[in-house]
Design a protein around this motif. Sequence first.
Motif, PDB file in Angstrom:
ATOM      1  N   GLY A  97       0.820  -1.207   0.000  1.00 55.37           N
ATOM      2  CA  GLY A  97       0.000   0.000   0.000  1.00 55.37           C
ATOM      3  C   GLY A  97       0.845   1.243   0.000  1.00 55.37           C
ATOM      4  O   GLY A  97       1.792   1.364  -0.777  1.00 55.37           O
ATOM      5  N   TRP A  98       0.511   2.186   0.880  1.00 51.35           N
ATOM      6  CA  TRP A  98       1.247   3.445   0.985  1.00 51.35           C
ATOM      7  C   TRP A  98       1.872   3.548   2.370  1.00 51.35           C
ATOM      8  O   TRP A  98       1.177   3.435   3.373  1.00 51.35           O
ATOM      9  CB  TRP A  98       0.332   4.636   0.734  1.00 51.35           C
ATOM     10  N   ASP A  99       3.211   3.773   2.395  1.00 50.94           N
ATOM     11  CA  ASP A  99       3.926   3.914   3.659  1.00 50.94           C
ATOM     12  C   ASP A  99       4.166   5.393   3.945  1.00 50.94           C
ATOM     13  O   ASP A  99       4.591   6.155   3.064  1.00 50.94           O
ATOM     14  CB  ASP A  99       5.273   3.193   3.599  1.00 50.94           C
ATOM     15  N   MET A 100       3.923   5.789   5.192  1.00 48.61           N
ATOM     16  CA  MET A 100       4.136   7.177   5.578  1.00 48.61           C
ATOM     17  C   MET A 100       5.636   7.471   5.658  1.00 48.61           C
ATOM     18  O   MET A 100       6.388   6.762   6.308  1.00 48.61           O
ATOM     19  CB  MET A 100       3.468   7.445   6.928  1.00 48.61           C
ATOM     20  N   ILE A 101       6.057   8.550   5.002  1.00 48.95           N
ATOM     21  CA  ILE A 101       7.451   8.997   5.066  1.00 48.95           C
ATOM     22  C   ILE A 101       7.575  10.169   6.023  1.00 48.95           C
ATOM     23  O   ILE A 101       8.520  10.246   6.811  1.00 48.95           O
ATOM     24  CB  ILE A 101       7.974   9.389   3.670  1.00 48.95           C
ATOM     25  N   PRO A 118       7.263  17.744  12.624  1.00 49.17           N
ATOM     26  CA  PRO A 118       6.775  16.590  11.863  1.00 49.17           C
ATOM     27  C   PRO A 118       7.452  15.300  12.305  1.00 49.17           C
ATOM     28  O   PRO A 118       8.595  15.312  12.772  1.00 49.17           O
ATOM     29  CB  PRO A 118       7.139  16.942  10.419  1.00 49.17           C
ATOM     30  N   SER A 119       6.745  14.201  12.164  1.00 48.98           N
ATOM     31  CA  SER A 119       7.309  12.880  12.417  1.00 48.98           C
ATOM     32  C   SER A 119       7.746  12.270  11.099  1.00 48.98           C
ATOM     33  O   SER A 119       7.151  12.548  10.051  1.00 48.98           O
ATOM     34  CB  SER A 119       6.282  11.984  13.109  1.00 48.98           C
ATOM     35  N   VAL A 120       8.791  11.428  11.130  1.00 47.88           N
ATOM     36  CA  VAL A 120       9.346  10.855   9.907  1.00 47.88           C
ATOM     37  C   VAL A 120       9.619   9.380  10.109  1.00 47.88           C
ATOM     38  O   VAL A 120       9.807   8.902  11.234  1.00 47.88           O
ATOM     39  CB  VAL A 120      10.647  11.570   9.475  1.00 47.88           C
ATOM     40  N   ASN A 121       9.645   8.639   9.024  1.00 43.40           N
ATOM     41  CA  ASN A 121      10.093   7.252   8.978  1.00 43.40           C
ATOM     42  C   ASN A 121      11.273   7.165   8.019  1.00 43.40           C
ATOM     43  O   ASN A 121      11.195   7.645   6.879  1.00 43.40           O
ATOM     44  CB  ASN A 121       8.982   6.317   8.493  1.00 43.40           C
ATOM     45  N   GLY A 122      12.357   6.557   8.444  1.00 46.83           N
ATOM     46  CA  GLY A 122      13.520   6.422   7.588  1.00 46.83           C
ATOM     47  C   GLY A 122      14.499   7.562   7.773  1.00 46.83           C
ATOM     48  O   GLY A 122      14.337   8.455   8.616  1.00 46.83           O
ATOM     49  N   ASN A 123      15.511   7.542   6.928  1.00 48.08           N
ATOM     50  CA  ASN A 123      16.622   8.493   7.044  1.00 48.08           C
ATOM     51  C   ASN A 123      16.321   9.767   6.257  1.00 48.08           C
ATOM     52  O   ASN A 123      16.947  10.074   5.243  1.00 48.08           O
ATOM     53  CB  ASN A 123      17.910   7.836   6.528  1.00 48.08           C
TER      54      ASN A 123
END
Length: 441
Positions: free
Chosen positions: A83-87, A97-102
């Motif tokens: 599906g769609w992953d939040m970045i 803001p919150s982030v996922n990943g580098n």
Amino acid sequence: MGRCRLCHAISLSMMILHCALALPVEDGSVPNNDAPFQLIVNPKLVNRFTTHNMTLLCEHNSNVQTRLDEIFRMRIVKKSETGWDMIAEQRDVVQNPSVNGNVRASANIKGDISTVFLQISWDTVGDASFGVFKCDVTGFDARANVVTESSPEFEIREFQNFIEHFENLSKETKMKVEELKNWTENEVYELKKDFHDIENSIATLQRNKTSCDCERRLSSVETLLGSLTQWPGGFYALLRPKTGCPVDLAFFGGSDSFHKIHSESQSSLDPGDLQSQAFSPLTSFRVGSDNFFYMQFCEITRQFNLTPWPLGSFCIHKLLHHPCPAPFTTGRVSIDTENTGFAGDARNNIADRVYDPTLTFCCQGNSSATGPIRLPTESPFLLYRYGDVCQDVRGMSVSEEFIRINTDDSGLVDDLYGVYPDLDRVGSSGIKFYLCYYTKL
């Protein structure tokens, strides 16, 4: 004037030096006209290993009205197998803001819609930078209904887009030939600067090619660079093949240059006029009792770049009142035309006169003909052979061609001066020039 793609090619050529390329599908500077929000990538042309601080920005598209009156969440998401992953996500109840990943993120979702944004940044471009992205914006409309609006899906792909990009550049170059007649001198000057920068970038690519660790990709690029390459600087001419003059801005206006030579028309034991397959059947023809040989030229009469000619072994035509470009040397071949009932004609900047013309040449043998050189590959073209072997040109196949002119049997004789293309004397009077015809692989 629609020259932005040519300007983009300058930075694009530099990026090729690092071999692994990524290009967005659409120009990130042009808003999508159908959606109230848009994604913009910067820089537009991205190198996987050396581009730093790549950003992806979600903002309002000022060309489309939004239903949102107040925003409480903005998200940038990336498509995955599930599906769609939040970045990155910004909510109105949190400060940052919150982030996922580098990635790093910054945002503003309060105030006027024209000022809201969510932006993510990668310090160094890698796998996570490529894929399909979109942004979702959720809030309330004027009646306090919850509304979610999304940007169009925005794909950042790797190397496969590079070929499409170069093909579009070559198509645009063709269009410019027709546009040129309406350009002002200032517009021509600006385009010349663009081409000069592009040629410098291509030269830099060639110098750095051996240090690259991904030859496979560079070899794929190699055949495309000729579509972007422009004809070298200087004033000169090429003999026109049956396919016409090369589609290039430098040759604009020179396609009607010709010399109609009145060749031997009386009884003669020497072979008559003849041309090989690269030329129109009407190159040699007879009108009544008169034989003619019709030479057409593609002259460069306006300068569009200052790129020097590559070293090789071949000849081109020299223009009267202009020196040969470096590193060529000047030579001449005088053609003894028919003395009886002269009916020749000419309009060119190559021969000094219509009757018994002297054709002027620029020749060089500064390097082996088997060492490939770079010239434009978009259109077929002819070079005169020099040194018994056709010059190798990158991205082009070559066939050996000729023209044979049966010159006058009496009176003056054909004369040769300086350096000149490979030729043979034919019979008691006649000249056979050897040429090389190049077509795109």
